[in-house]
Every structure is written in C-alpha cells, then in structure tokens.
Design a protein around this motif. Structure first.
Motif, short mmCIF file in Angstrom:
data_model
loop_
_atom_site.label_atom_id
_atom_site.label_comp_id
_atom_site.label_asym_id
_atom_site.label_seq_id
_atom_site.Cartn_x
_atom_site.Cartn_y
_atom_site.Cartn_z
N LEU A 92 0.74 -1.31 0.13
CA LEU A 92 -0.12 -0.08 0.01
C LEU A 92 0.96 1.40 0.06
O LEU A 92 1.88 1.52 0.82
CB LEU A 92 -0.77 0.01 1.21
CG LEU A 92 -1.98 1.24 1.29
CD1 LEU A 92 -2.89 1.55 0.04
CD2 LEU A 92 -2.77 1.06 2.70
N GLN A 93 0.83 2.15 -1.00
CA GLN A 93 1.32 3.30 -1.14
C GLN A 93 0.59 4.45 -0.16
O GLN A 93 -0.61 4.49 -0.09
CB GLN A 93 1.55 3.92 -2.42
CG GLN A 93 2.28 2.86 -3.47
CD GLN A 93 2.25 3.35 -4.72
OE1 GLN A 93 1.10 3.62 -5.54
NE2 GLN A 93 3.42 3.69 -5.56
N THR A 94 1.40 5.38 0.32
CA THR A 94 0.72 6.36 1.31
C THR A 94 -0.38 7.24 0.58
O THR A 94 -1.45 7.64 1.16
CB THR A 94 1.70 7.19 1.90
OG1 THR A 94 2.73 7.85 0.93
CG2 THR A 94 2.60 6.26 2.94
N ASN A 95 -0.15 7.51 -0.69
CA ASN A 95 -1.10 8.09 -1.50
C ASN A 95 -2.42 7.53 -1.88
O ASN A 95 -3.32 8.17 -2.35
CB ASN A 95 -0.42 8.92 -2.65
CG ASN A 95 -0.02 7.84 -3.81
OD1 ASN A 95 -0.13 6.68 -3.40
ND2 ASN A 95 0.45 8.22 -4.85
N LYS A 96 -2.56 6.14 -1.49
CA LYS A 96 -3.62 5.45 -1.89
C LYS A 96 -4.35 5.13 -0.46
O LYS A 96 -5.51 4.58 -0.60
CB LYS A 96 -3.19 4.14 -2.35
CG LYS A 96 -2.72 4.09 -3.74
CD LYS A 96 -3.76 4.71 -4.82
CE LYS A 96 -3.01 4.73 -6.25
NZ LYS A 96 -2.40 3.40 -6.89
N VAL A 97 -3.79 5.62 0.68
CA VAL A 97 -4.64 5.13 2.01
C VAL A 97 -5.78 5.87 2.09
O VAL A 97 -6.66 5.06 2.45
CB VAL A 97 -3.50 5.60 2.93
CG1 VAL A 97 -4.28 5.79 4.35
CG2 VAL A 97 -2.33 4.90 3.18
N LYS A 98 -6.08 6.95 1.67
CA LYS A 98 -7.46 7.88 1.98
C LYS A 98 -8.43 7.06 1.05
O LYS A 98 -9.51 7.30 1.28
CB LYS A 98 -7.12 9.18 1.54
CG LYS A 98 -6.88 9.54 0.21
CD LYS A 98 -6.83 11.03 -0.24
CE LYS A 98 -6.40 11.19 -1.81
NZ LYS A 98 -4.76 10.99 -1.76
N GLN A 99 -8.04 6.30 0.16
CA GLN A 99 -8.98 5.48 -0.95
C GLN A 99 -9.40 4.34 -0.25
O GLN A 99 -10.60 3.92 -0.51
CB GLN A 99 -8.50 5.37 -2.14
CG GLN A 99 -8.06 6.76 -3.05
CD GLN A 99 -7.40 6.20 -4.12
OE1 GLN A 99 -8.02 5.36 -4.95
NE2 GLN A 99 -6.29 7.04 -4.51
N ILE A 100 -8.59 3.50 0.67
CA ILE A 100 -9.02 2.27 0.93
C ILE A 100 -9.53 2.22 2.38
O ILE A 100 -10.01 1.23 2.83
CB ILE A 100 -7.79 1.43 0.61
CG1 ILE A 100 -8.26 -0.22 0.72
CG2 ILE A 100 -6.58 1.70 1.75
CD1 ILE A 100 -9.04 -0.66 -0.32
N VAL A 101 -8.77 3.24 3.15
CA VAL A 101 -9.12 3.25 4.69
C VAL A 101 -11.00 3.37 4.65
O VAL A 101 -11.54 4.08 4.12
CB VAL A 101 -8.65 4.29 5.62
CG1 VAL A 101 -9.46 4.59 6.71
CG2 VAL A 101 -7.15 3.88 5.72
N GLY A 102 -11.31 2.54 5.64
CA GLY A 102 -12.79 2.33 5.67
C GLY A 102 -13.46 1.58 4.64
O GLY A 102 -14.88 1.07 4.83
N GLU A 103 -12.96 1.08 3.41
CA GLU A 103 -13.22 0.24 2.59
C GLU A 103 -13.12 -1.25 2.93
O GLU A 103 -13.75 -1.96 2.18
CB GLU A 103 -12.87 0.61 1.06
CG GLU A 103 -13.07 2.09 0.69
CD GLU A 103 -14.50 2.17 0.37
OE1 GLU A 103 -15.24 1.26 0.03
OE2 GLU A 103 -14.99 3.44 0.18
N VAL A 104 -12.16 -1.65 3.57
CA VAL A 104 -11.77 -3.06 3.97
C VAL A 104 -11.84 -3.09 5.36
O VAL A 104 -11.46 -2.04 6.27
CB VAL A 104 -10.30 -3.38 3.27
CG1 VAL A 104 -10.49 -3.34 1.87
CG2 VAL A 104 -9.13 -2.48 3.77
N ASP A 105 -11.94 -4.48 5.66
CA ASP A 105 -12.07 -4.65 7.25
C ASP A 105 -10.28 -4.82 7.79
O ASP A 105 -10.53 -4.62 9.16
CB ASP A 105 -12.81 -6.06 7.63
CG ASP A 105 -14.16 -5.72 7.11
OD1 ASP A 105 -14.70 -5.13 7.77
OD2 ASP A 105 -14.49 -6.47 6.07
#
Length: 242
Positions: A92-105
């Motif tokens: 996981l790249q840091t610039n993708k964190v905002k897209q995935i947090v809350g979308e997966v468990d």
C-alpha cells in the motif's frame, strides 16, 4: 469492470478447487493437532473477474483478499459482500491510503511508521479505528516489502502509540523455496516471533492473527501456526495479466 458471460467449466473448476482446498486446510490443521476452525481460508481475488469471485462467495467463502486498491474499488460494488470480510493484502502506497481506509476490514501490509501514521490520520478523519497486520520480510529479500524480524518489535511499539490504528497480528510472504522443509523454517521463525510478542502482552498490540501461506505452501504454514492462509490461483486458476 465489463460484464462477462461466465465460463461454465471454470465455474465448476472453482467449485471443485474451493472444496478441495477447504479439505486440505482441515487435514493440515488436524495433522498439526489444531482445530480446523482455527484456520481461515482467504480467497485471493487479484485479476479475478467479479462473476468468479461471486461464485466462490456463494460457495461459502467469507474472507477475500485483494492486492491492489484500484482493482478492489473497481470490483466491490459488483460483489456479494454481505457477511464477507475484506482485506487488502498487497503493498500500500501512502497516497492510496485515503481511498482504501474504511473500504476494507483490515490492511495486512503495514511495514513502516510513515504508512501507519497515514492510516491513523485518515482513520481519524473518517472517525474509525483501522485494524492492521504488520508485514514481515522474513527472508530479508530486497525485492520484497516488509520489516525485518530484528526491527519488528521497535516498529510495533511505535505503531501502538497511534490513536486510530489497531495492530491485530503479523503477515509474511516467505522466499520461494525448493522444499516444504525449507519453507517451514521461515514459517517457524514467524510463529516464534508471533508467540514471543504475544507472551509479552505489549500495550495496544494484539497478536490474534498470523497470516501466512499461499497456494503452494499453505499446508506447511498451517503446520507452523498460521491462522489465515491466502489462496488465489489454487482456487480460481492461473492469474490473467493484462
């Protein structure tokens, strides 16, 4: 993703494969004097079209793992995800964190303070606590991400200070090995580290999950204490790369 007409032979193959892998996981657990209920089978969905993922879900798969943020986000609305746990297992790249947090468990691939801080920051903005595993590079391979075992406890203690992130255990991908005995040595190292940290009862560090073992080595992983095995091609067939 574009709608595809499912291949009936592939659907039947997935059904046969899924049942066979479930049986092999159970047998490996029993052989290791463990309860089959202690080991969860993750269906890894990298490059797999939604219709085939849904077939596995309808067969009873209740845990999926995706490698890439964009691929998961592009498929998730088409998936039968009621009652299904979703993990991000790829780098996981840091610039993708905002897209995935809350979308997966769960995010299984945390390997740096920088990444953990960003997950915690975004989680705070979204008002949630994100469950994570710390990824260990057990073979010290330069080509792979993950923290080395000799730096693991230091990283765990730093992440444990962050407010909106909860460590739930460890994940690893061992080096490619020539034998089950060789790969078992890496899995044994991981299990010993896992148990050592667990016994220390460090504050805000939970050692509940040891995620290790894939299509070619999951039985060896189960015999060495893994409680999540990540199986993709052995269920869905060889991956297609476009």
């Amino acid at each position: 993703m574009e709608k595809i007409i499912p291949d009936k032979a592939r659907l039947k193959s997935i059904e046969d494969n899924y049942k066979a892998i479930k049986d092999r996981v159970c047998e490996a657990a029993v052989k290791a004097n463990r309860s089959p209920d202690d080991v969860r089978l993750m269906a890894v969905t990298k490059t797999v079209e939604s219709v085939y993922i849904n077939h596995a879900l309808d067969l009873g798969a209740d845990l999926i793992g995706e490698n890439r943020v964009q691929e998961y986000l592009g498929k998730k609305d088409e998936l039968h995800l009621d009652g299904v746990e979703k993990h991000l297992i790829g780098h996981l790249q840091t610039n993708k964190v905002k897209q995935i947090v809350g979308e997966v468990d769960m995010i299984e691939s945390v390997d740096s303070v920088k990444l953990a801080k960003e997950i915690s920051r975004v989680s705070a903005l979204k008002g949630i606590i994100s469950d994570v595993l710390v990824e260990v590079n057990v073979g010290k391979e330069e080509s792979k991400s993950g923290i080395y075992l000799d730096s693991l406890e230091e990283l765990l203690l730093e992440i444990a200070q962050m407010d909106n992130i909860q460590i739930k255990g460890l994940m690893t991908i061992p080096p490619i090995c020539d034998s089950e005995a060789e790969v078992s040595q890496y899995f044994d190292l991981m299990h010993k580290a896992f148990m050592d940290i667990k016994e220390k009862k460090l504050e805000n560090i939970e050692m509940e999950i040891l995620s290790m073992g894939m299509s070619d080595d999951f039985e060896a992983a189960v015999s060495n204490g893994s409680n999540i095995v990540r199986v993709g091609s052995a269920i869905f067939g060889a991956r297609k790369y476009f």
